[in-house]
Design an enzyme around this catalytic site. Structure first.
Site, short mmCIF file in Angstrom:
data_model
loop_
_atom_site.label_atom_id
_atom_site.label_comp_id
_atom_site.label_asym_id
_atom_site.label_seq_id
_atom_site.Cartn_x
_atom_site.Cartn_y
_atom_site.Cartn_z
N SER A 119 0.83 -1.61 -0.11
CA SER A 119 0.14 0.11 0.01
C SER A 119 1.13 0.90 -0.15
O SER A 119 0.03 2.41 -0.61
CB SER A 119 -0.92 -0.27 1.63
OG SER A 119 -1.68 -1.06 1.29
N HIS A 140 -1.47 -2.93 -7.17
CA HIS A 140 -2.42 -2.47 -5.41
C HIS A 140 -3.98 -2.97 -6.03
O HIS A 140 -4.42 -1.60 -6.30
CB HIS A 140 -1.93 -0.71 -4.96
CG HIS A 140 -2.67 -0.63 -4.03
ND1 HIS A 140 -2.72 0.44 -4.03
CD2 HIS A 140 -2.67 -1.88 -2.73
CE1 HIS A 140 -3.13 0.07 -2.00
NE2 HIS A 140 -3.15 -0.29 -2.04
N GLU A 152 -4.27 -0.11 -8.87
CA GLU A 152 -2.96 0.98 -8.83
C GLU A 152 -2.14 0.00 -9.92
O GLU A 152 -1.41 -0.65 -8.08
CB GLU A 152 -2.67 1.84 -7.18
CG GLU A 152 -3.78 2.68 -7.34
CD GLU A 152 -3.47 3.62 -7.12
OE1 GLU A 152 -3.61 4.70 -6.28
OE2 GLU A 152 -3.21 3.29 -5.37
N ASN A 190 -3.91 5.77 -0.94
CA ASN A 190 -3.11 6.31 -0.45
C ASN A 190 -2.38 7.32 0.86
O ASN A 190 -2.52 8.26 1.74
CB ASN A 190 -2.15 5.20 0.45
CG ASN A 190 -3.15 3.61 1.41
OD1 ASN A 190 -4.11 3.27 1.69
ND2 ASN A 190 -3.04 2.71 0.38
P1 NAD Z 1 -2.87 -9.96 6.75
O1 NAD Z 1 -2.40 -9.39 8.01
O2 NAD Z 1 -4.13 -9.67 6.60
O3 NAD Z 1 -2.33 -10.63 5.36
C1 NAD Z 1 -0.60 -10.92 5.32
C2 NAD Z 1 -0.99 -12.80 5.36
O4 NAD Z 1 1.20 -12.35 5.35
C3 NAD Z 1 -0.81 -13.71 6.94
O5 NAD Z 1 -1.67 -14.20 6.26
C4 NAD Z 1 0.73 -13.76 7.38
O6 NAD Z 1 0.60 -14.74 7.54
C5 NAD Z 1 0.95 -13.79 5.06
N1 NAD Z 1 2.63 -13.30 5.88
C6 NAD Z 1 3.63 -13.32 6.18
N2 NAD Z 1 5.30 -13.15 5.98
C7 NAD Z 1 4.56 -14.07 4.70
C8 NAD Z 1 5.37 -14.71 4.44
N3 NAD Z 1 6.88 -14.82 4.16
N4 NAD Z 1 4.61 -15.39 2.87
C9 NAD Z 1 3.78 -16.53 3.27
N5 NAD Z 1 3.54 -15.65 3.74
C10 NAD Z 1 2.93 -14.94 4.19
O7 NAD Z 1 -2.50 -8.71 5.49
P2 NAD Z 1 -3.58 -7.66 5.05
O8 NAD Z 1 -4.44 -6.64 4.68
O9 NAD Z 1 -4.06 -9.28 3.31
O10 NAD Z 1 -2.01 -6.97 3.45
C11 NAD Z 1 -1.26 -7.94 2.52
C12 NAD Z 1 -0.47 -6.93 2.05
O11 NAD Z 1 -1.81 -5.65 1.17
C13 NAD Z 1 0.08 -5.42 2.89
O12 NAD Z 1 1.68 -4.88 1.71
C14 NAD Z 1 -0.94 -4.03 2.92
O13 NAD Z 1 0.21 -3.12 2.93
C15 NAD Z 1 -1.69 -4.78 1.23
N6 NAD Z 1 -2.84 -3.55 0.66
C16 NAD Z 1 -3.49 -4.50 2.93
C17 NAD Z 1 -5.22 -3.84 1.84
C18 NAD Z 1 -6.00 -3.72 3.13
O14 NAD Z 1 -7.39 -2.91 3.44
N7 NAD Z 1 -5.73 -4.23 3.97
C19 NAD Z 1 -5.08 -2.85 1.19
C20 NAD Z 1 -4.43 -2.90 -0.31
C21 NAD Z 1 -2.94 -3.37 -0.27
#
Ligand code: NAD
Length: 284
Positions: A119, A140, A152, A190
């Site tokens: 993000s 994204h 994005e 963001n």
């Molecule tokens: P989350 O905490 O729900 O999920 C992250 C997952 O990654 C967890 O299940 C964890 O076990 C896993 N993980 C960690 N290290 C790992 C590895 N080395 N190999 C495989 N799996 C691994 O987080 P999220 O909300 O899904 O966010 C993930 C990414 O997406 C981040 O970079 C975040 O900034 C981005 N993002 C989030 C949102 C949102 O609304 N939550 C929106 C757009 C982008």
């Protein structure tokens, strides 16, 4: 070379949604998680989302079965070796993302594209962990991925024209609308959204109004589908805190400074909807 097989790293909120929309379009997807437990949880989330769609008549049972059949899971990065595109969606942390990209670079075929769903973190910085920065790009998605139309595309100077064109065409084949942003912190969405979320938490801290009234005011006063505190619970307070810290670290502008209340809530494990508790309480 067309994109036929896609790897998704991380099956949390975003990774599960990304895997689902890609599999729903008929592509083969392999998802990697850190443990069998997390993998099961992530795959269950996809199944639950599709089952709810079947119940509401939005998805047919056949589409659900085909979609689930297109998704496989693993805990080993080497199982992604034959992917044409990998989308990383792990925690919002530069060092963790660099470690994954370095590992992927070693095992995935040389022509494959490596992308991050970050993000706020610089794609150039993540790509520096690989020997193929021209094949790295930001993709994204927005949450919830199956519903939100926007993606994005984050295009650093180091990314080749071919990588950009192939990635964009693939994402548009998923019926998503793309916008292209430079590799600057927060990209478009963001950069504009985070100061608003910071202000909403500061309003709670200052006792301006109740959480419910702040949300109702912004929802009905500006016509957005949910208020900022509900949105924070939905996105994840932990993820949003990471984003605020990245933006503050880059710009040193107080409008991105994480409010102490948000930091305390994250320290207490109140991550929002996914944890059952944030600004509101949820049945898990
Ligand atoms: P989350 O905490 O729900 O999920 C992250 C997952 O990654 C967890 O299940 C964890 O076990 C896993 N993980 C960690 N290290 C790992 C590895 N080395 N190999 C495989 N799996 C691994 O987080 P999220 O909300 O899904 O966010 C993930 C990414 O997406 C981040 O970079 C975040 O900034 C981005 N993002 C989030 C949102 C949102 O609304 N939550 C929106 C757009 C982008």
């Amino acid at each position: 070379m067309s994109i036929k097989k896609i790897g998704v790293i991380g099956c949390g909120l975003m990774g599960s949604g990304i895997a689902q929309v890609i599999a729903q379009k008929g592509f083969q997807v392999i998802v990697r998680e850190v443990s069998e437990d997390f993998l099961e949880k992530g795959l269950d989330r996809i199944q639950g989302f599709l089952a709810a769609g079947v119940k509401r008549g939005k998805v047919s049972q056949e589409e659900m079965d085909t979609t689930l059949g297109n998704i496989s899971g693993t805990t080993l990065i080497k199982d992604l070796a034959d992917c044409d595109l990998v989308i990383e969606a792990i925690v919002e942390n530069l060092e963790a993302k660099k470690a994954v990209f370095a590992e992927l670079d070693k095992v995935v075929k040389p022509e494959a594209i490596l992308s991050s769903n970050t993000s706020s973190i610089s794609i150039t910085a993540i790509a520096s962990a690989t020997g193929r920065p021209d094949k790295c790009i930001g993709i994204h998605f927005m949450q919830p991925v199956p519903i939100m139309k926007l993606v994005e595309i984050v295009r650093p100077e180091i990314t080749s024209e071919e990588t950009y064109n192939r990635s964009r065409a693939f994402i548009e084949s998923l019926s998503k609308v793309t916008v292209t942003a430079k590799d600057t912190p927060g990209f478009i969405v963001n950069l504009l959204l985070v100061p608003y979320l910071c202000e909403a938490v500061r309003a709670v801290e200052q006792g301006l109004a109740t959480v419910e009234d702040i949300d109702t005011a912004m929802k009905l006063g500006t016509g957005v589908p949910m208020g900022p505190l509900t949105l924070l619970d939905f996105v994840g307070l932990d993820t949003t805190l990471y984003i605020m810290d990245v933006l503050f670290d880059q710009f040193h502008d107080p409008k991105y400074a994480a409010p102490p209340l948000l930091r305390r809530m994250v320290a207490a494990g109140m991550y929002g909807k996914k944890a059952g508790k944030g600004f509101y309480t949820y049945n898990k």
